[in-house]
Design a protein around this motif. Sequence first.
Motif, PDB file in Angstrom:
ATOM      1  N   ARG A  48       0.827  -1.216   0.000  1.00  0.00           N
ATOM      2  CA  ARG A  48       0.000   0.000   0.000  1.00  0.00           C
ATOM      3  C   ARG A  48       0.860   1.265   0.000  1.00  0.00           C
ATOM      4  N   TYR A  49       2.051   1.176   0.589  1.00  0.00           N
ATOM      5  CA  TYR A  49       2.943   2.335   0.608  1.00  0.00           C
ATOM      6  C   TYR A  49       3.404   2.668  -0.816  1.00  0.00           C
ATOM      7  N   GLU A  51       1.588   1.820  -3.632  1.00  0.00           N
ATOM      8  CA  GLU A  51       0.400   2.184  -4.404  1.00  0.00           C
ATOM      9  C   GLU A  51       0.016   3.649  -4.228  1.00  0.00           C
ATOM     10  N   ASN A  52       0.287   4.215  -3.073  1.00  0.00           N
ATOM     11  CA  ASN A  52      -0.073   5.603  -2.784  1.00  0.00           C
ATOM     12  C   ASN A  52       1.159   6.488  -2.917  1.00  0.00           C
ATOM     13  N   HIS A  53       1.209   7.268  -3.983  1.00  0.00           N
ATOM     14  CA  HIS A  53       2.394   8.074  -4.253  1.00  0.00           C
ATOM     15  C   HIS A  53       2.739   9.034  -3.122  1.00  0.00           C
ATOM     16  N   TRP A  54       1.761   9.478  -2.368  1.00  0.00           N
ATOM     17  CA  TRP A  54       2.061  10.383  -1.256  1.00  0.00           C
ATOM     18  C   TRP A  54       2.819   9.660  -0.151  1.00  0.00           C
ATOM     19  N   MET A  55       2.849   8.323  -0.167  1.00  0.00           N
ATOM     20  CA  MET A  55       3.604   7.549   0.819  1.00  0.00           C
ATOM     21  C   MET A  55       5.053   7.310   0.379  1.00  0.00           C
ATOM     22  N   HIS A  56       5.393   7.632  -0.855  1.00  0.00           N
ATOM     23  CA  HIS A  56       6.744   7.389  -1.349  1.00  0.00           C
ATOM     24  C   HIS A  56       7.799   8.122  -0.521  1.00  0.00           C
TER      25      HIS A  56
END
Length: 146
Positions: A48-49, A51-56
Motif C-alpha cells: 500500500r505504501y 500504491e499511494n504516491h504520497w507515501m513514497h
Amino acid sequence: MSSKRLMVIGLDGSGKSTLADLVEGGESNHAHREDCYYRERCFEVPGRYIENHWMHSIIIMLAQNQASSMLMLLDGSTCESFYSSGYARAFTCPCLGVLTKAPADADARTKGIAKLEAAGCTEILCVSTETGEGVGELLDWVAARM
C-alpha cells in the motif's frame, strides 16, 4: 551485524515475504499487515505504501533511517508498477531492482526489466524461487551490503 536492515519494497504479491524468508534463513507466518514488518535482518514495507504516491516520501525516510540496502521488487507475472520515474535514485543506500517470478518469456522479461530501469534501478536481477534462478546472486548481493 549493523543496526540497519535490508528494506524490501514492492506491491502486494510481488514476493517480499518470500525473499525476506530467504534472507532470514527461515519462514515467517505473519499475516498481511498495513505496517512495516521488522525481522532480524530485514523489514518489509507494505504494498500500500507503493500504491499511494504520497507515501513514497515515507519509504525514502524509512530507507535513510533504517536501511543498509534495499530490494525494489517488480512482479514478473504482472509487471504492474506504481514506482515513479527515477524513484530508485532518491535513495542513498544501495538499491537492487528485482524482477520476481522471473518469466521465461523473453518479451515479458524485457518489459519487467524496462520498468525497473525506468524506476531508476541501475542494478537488476531476475529471480525465480521456483526454478532457483538468481537466488544465489541475490543472497550474495545482500551479504555484501549487510
